[in-house]
Design a protein around this motif. Structure first.
Motif, PDB file in Angstrom:
ATOM      1  N   VAL A 118       0.265 -34.351  27.312  1.00  0.00           N
ATOM      2  CA  VAL A 118      -0.721 -34.186  28.382  1.00  0.00           C
ATOM      3  C   VAL A 118      -0.071 -34.609  29.695  1.00  0.00           C
ATOM      4  N   LYS A 119       0.131 -33.622  30.570  1.00  0.00           N
ATOM      5  CA  LYS A 119       0.759 -33.901  31.858  1.00  0.00           C
ATOM      6  C   LYS A 119      -0.318 -34.120  32.921  1.00  0.00           C
ATOM      7  N   ASN A 120      -0.179 -35.169  33.680  1.00  0.00           N
ATOM      8  CA  ASN A 120      -1.033 -35.370  34.843  1.00  0.00           C
ATOM      9  C   ASN A 120      -0.365 -34.775  36.074  1.00  0.00           C
ATOM     10  N   THR A 121      -1.174 -34.254  36.986  1.00  0.00           N
ATOM     11  CA  THR A 121      -0.681 -33.954  38.321  1.00  0.00           C
ATOM     12  C   THR A 121      -0.699 -35.266  39.111  1.00  0.00           C
ATOM     13  N   LEU A 122      -0.548 -35.210  40.413  1.00  0.00           N
ATOM     14  CA  LEU A 122      -0.562 -36.428  41.228  1.00  0.00           C
ATOM     15  C   LEU A 122      -1.927 -37.100  41.144  1.00  0.00           C
ATOM     16  N   TYR A 123      -1.942 -38.415  41.042  1.00  0.00           N
ATOM     17  CA  TYR A 123      -3.225 -39.115  41.048  1.00  0.00           C
ATOM     18  C   TYR A 123      -3.833 -39.076  42.444  1.00  0.00           C
ATOM     19  N   ALA A 124      -5.113 -38.727  42.510  1.00  0.00           N
ATOM     20  CA  ALA A 124      -5.822 -38.717  43.790  1.00  0.00           C
ATOM     21  C   ALA A 124      -6.168 -40.132  44.252  1.00  0.00           C
ATOM     22  N   ASP A 125      -6.274 -41.057  43.309  1.00  0.00           N
ATOM     23  CA  ASP A 125      -6.776 -42.405  43.618  1.00  0.00           C
ATOM     24  C   ASP A 125      -5.998 -43.139  44.711  1.00  0.00           C
ATOM     25  N   PRO A 126      -4.652 -43.087  44.762  1.00  0.00           N
ATOM     26  CA  PRO A 126      -3.943 -43.809  45.817  1.00  0.00           C
ATOM     27  C   PRO A 126      -4.239 -43.306  47.224  1.00  0.00           C
ATOM     28  N   LEU A 127      -4.814 -42.103  47.339  1.00  0.00           N
ATOM     29  CA  LEU A 127      -5.147 -41.594  48.668  1.00  0.00           C
ATOM     30  C   LEU A 127      -6.234 -42.428  49.338  1.00  0.00           C
ATOM     31  N   VAL A 128      -7.117 -43.040  48.533  1.00  0.00           N
ATOM     32  CA  VAL A 128      -8.239 -43.788  49.109  1.00  0.00           C
ATOM     33  C   VAL A 128      -7.752 -45.018  49.881  1.00  0.00           C
ATOM     34  N   PRO A 129      -6.968 -45.926  49.277  1.00  0.00           N
ATOM     35  CA  PRO A 129      -6.470 -47.066  50.064  1.00  0.00           C
ATOM     36  C   PRO A 129      -5.453 -46.660  51.129  1.00  0.00           C
ATOM     37  N   TYR A 130      -4.926 -45.446  51.041  1.00  0.00           N
ATOM     38  CA  TYR A 130      -3.964 -44.944  52.015  1.00  0.00           C
ATOM     39  C   TYR A 130      -4.655 -44.438  53.276  1.00  0.00           C
ATOM     40  N   LEU A 131      -5.963 -44.164  53.185  1.00  0.00           N
ATOM     41  CA  LEU A 131      -6.676 -43.576  54.319  1.00  0.00           C
ATOM     42  C   LEU A 131      -6.617 -44.418  55.600  1.00  0.00           C
ATOM     43  N   PRO A 132      -6.790 -45.750  55.553  1.00  0.00           N
ATOM     44  CA  PRO A 132      -6.690 -46.512  56.798  1.00  0.00           C
ATOM     45  C   PRO A 132      -5.357 -46.316  57.527  1.00  0.00           C
ATOM     46  N   ALA A 149       5.513 -48.116  10.861  1.00  0.00           N
ATOM     47  CA  ALA A 149       4.124 -48.512  10.647  1.00  0.00           C
ATOM     48  C   ALA A 149       3.311 -47.417   9.971  1.00  0.00           C
ATOM     49  N   GLY A 150       3.912 -46.242   9.795  1.00  0.00           N
ATOM     50  CA  GLY A 150       3.224 -45.147   9.119  1.00  0.00           C
ATOM     51  C   GLY A 150       2.302 -44.335  10.004  1.00  0.00           C
ATOM     52  N   VAL A 151       2.479 -44.404  11.330  1.00  0.00           N
ATOM     53  CA  VAL A 151       1.659 -43.618  12.255  1.00  0.00           C
ATOM     54  C   VAL A 151       2.201 -42.190  12.305  1.00  0.00           C
ATOM     55  N   LYS A 152       1.326 -41.207  12.244  1.00  0.00           N
ATOM     56  CA  LYS A 152       1.755 -39.808  12.165  1.00  0.00           C
ATOM     57  C   LYS A 152       1.543 -39.010  13.446  1.00  0.00           C
ATOM     58  N   LYS A 153       0.604 -39.453  14.305  1.00  0.00           N
ATOM     59  CA  LYS A 153       0.190 -38.615  15.426  1.00  0.00           C
ATOM     60  C   LYS A 153       0.367 -39.356  16.753  1.00  0.00           C
ATOM     61  N   ILE A 154       0.724 -38.598  17.807  1.00  0.00           N
ATOM     62  CA  ILE A 154       0.885 -39.176  19.136  1.00  0.00           C
ATOM     63  C   ILE A 154       0.422 -38.190  20.206  1.00  0.00           C
ATOM     64  N   ILE A 155      -0.327 -38.705  21.173  1.00  0.00           N
ATOM     65  CA  ILE A 155      -0.620 -37.974  22.407  1.00  0.00           C
ATOM     66  C   ILE A 155       0.231 -38.622  23.484  1.00  0.00           C
ATOM     67  N   PHE A 156       1.198 -37.883  23.989  1.00  0.00           N
ATOM     68  CA  PHE A 156       2.130 -38.415  24.980  1.00  0.00           C
ATOM     69  C   PHE A 156       1.628 -38.083  26.378  1.00  0.00           C
ATOM     70  N   VAL A 157       1.397 -39.105  27.192  1.00  0.00           N
ATOM     71  CA  VAL A 157       0.912 -38.908  28.555  1.00  0.00           C
ATOM     72  C   VAL A 157       2.109 -38.752  29.481  1.00  0.00           C
ATOM     73  N   SER A 158       2.170 -37.601  30.152  1.00  0.00           N
ATOM     74  CA  SER A 158       3.346 -37.234  30.915  1.00  0.00           C
ATOM     75  C   SER A 158       2.971 -36.934  32.370  1.00  0.00           C
ATOM     76  N   PHE A 159       3.925 -36.365  33.085  1.00  0.00           N
ATOM     77  CA  PHE A 159       3.747 -36.022  34.499  1.00  0.00           C
ATOM     78  C   PHE A 159       4.403 -34.674  34.725  1.00  0.00           C
ATOM     79  N   PHE A 160       3.867 -33.889  35.651  1.00  0.00           N
ATOM     80  CA  PHE A 160       4.309 -32.496  35.760  1.00  0.00           C
ATOM     81  C   PHE A 160       5.603 -32.285  36.535  1.00  0.00           C
ATOM     82  N   ALA A 161       6.243 -33.358  36.987  1.00  0.00           N
ATOM     83  CA  ALA A 161       7.525 -33.236  37.689  1.00  0.00           C
ATOM     84  C   ALA A 161       8.673 -33.258  36.687  1.00  0.00           C
TER      85      ALA A 161
END
Length: 286
Positions: A139-153, A97-109
């Motif tokens: 771009v590496k993400n660390t662990l997402y904090a968001d799942p902790l919220v529904p996990y609290l109960p 398709a002729g695309v030249k650039k990519i930002i790859f979203v990764s994980f730090f493990a």
């Protein structure tokens, strides 16, 4: 420039589209989704929605026409070979398709000795990009904090965190902060396209005793720390379909491989990320 966000209907992708739409003209944003009918909210934001199937090269070629930069957010499968094939299909489609650039979203493990099920994929991808003709950023993400919220109960009921990592620490980032950093990276070409690698994390990492203390303060309920074994953890969450995989991730955590922190978020955005206490305070009982 025209920008495409893959996985745009997902938790992270949808946020990236929204953040990016606040920074660039919406007519320059293409949201790639597996099922366009499920992306009505994206269409309502005024961005173009295209069908893009990682497993179908022709679908991806059509979706990436006239795109200059792809923000590649991988699928959620735990099949390493499938993930590799999806990336390869996307790179083939980008080339055609002729695309030249990519930002790859990764994980730090991604360390060589990390036992996480998906570690081979996260190790493969940046090396693959380094050997390609594309201008790339990881771009590496660390662990997402968001799942902790529904996990609290559940944690309140258990009265303890059970992650099997012992005295080691974990690092986190919220989906909102990750999305903001990715969107702002897009509009700062001096920070991308040259093989840069960024790690998005909060300013601090946390032992499970520290995390339990913060959760206790936020919820008003006592939450301590009593780790189970890796085998017990896998069995407890086997019914969710990913108990074994999550156990392998925390096995890496027990080796001290999931606790790194950096200032990369602030480098990209110009401000500090939301810390864990404020994140939980803002989202608990929201």
């Amino acid at each position: 420039m025209n920008f495409a966000v893959t996985g745009a209907a997902g938790n992270l992708g949808s946020r990236v589209v929204t953040k990016l739409a606040a920074l660039v003209d919406k007519k320059n944003i293409v949201a790639l989704v597996h099922t366009p009918a499920k992306a009505q909210n994206l269409k309502e934001q005024g961005v173009t929605v295209r069908a893009g199937d990682y497993t179908d090269v022709d679908s991806m070629i059509a979706a990436l026409r006239e795109i200059d930069l792809v923000i590649y957010i991988p699928s959620k499968t735990y099949d390493v070979v499938q993930r590799v094939l999806e990336l390869e299909n996307t790179l083939t489609a980008m080339r055609k398709a002729g695309v030249k650039k990519i930002i790859f979203v990764s994980f730090f493990a991604d360390q060589e000795k990390n036992p996480f099920t998906m570690s081979p994929y996260y190790g493969y991808a940046p090396r693959r990009l380094a050997g390609s003709e594309f201008e790339y950023t990881v771009v590496k993400n660390t662990l997402y904090a968001d799942p902790l919220v529904p996990y609290l109960p559940e944690l309140i009921e258990r009265k303890q965190i059970i992650y099997p990592i012992g005295a080691e620490k974990l690092s986190f980032i919220s989906l909102e902060d990750s999305a903001e950093a990715l969107a702002k990276l897009v509009v700062q070409p001096d920070l991308r396209d040259q093989g840069q690698t960024y790690l998005l994390s909060q300013k601090e990492n946390y032992s499970m005793d520290q995390l339990g203390s913060i959760m206790s303060d936020v919820t008003g309920k006592e939450i301590g720390y009593q780790p189970v074994t890796l085998e017990e953890f896998a069995e407890i969450y086997r019914g969710d379909g990913d108990g074994k995989e999550l156990a392998s991730m925390y096995q890496g955590g027990a080796l001290g491989l999931l606790g790194e922190v950096t200032n990369d978020f602030e480098t990209i955005t110009g401000h500090a990320p939301l810390d864990m206490r404020l994140f939980l305070q803002e989202n608990y009982n929201k």
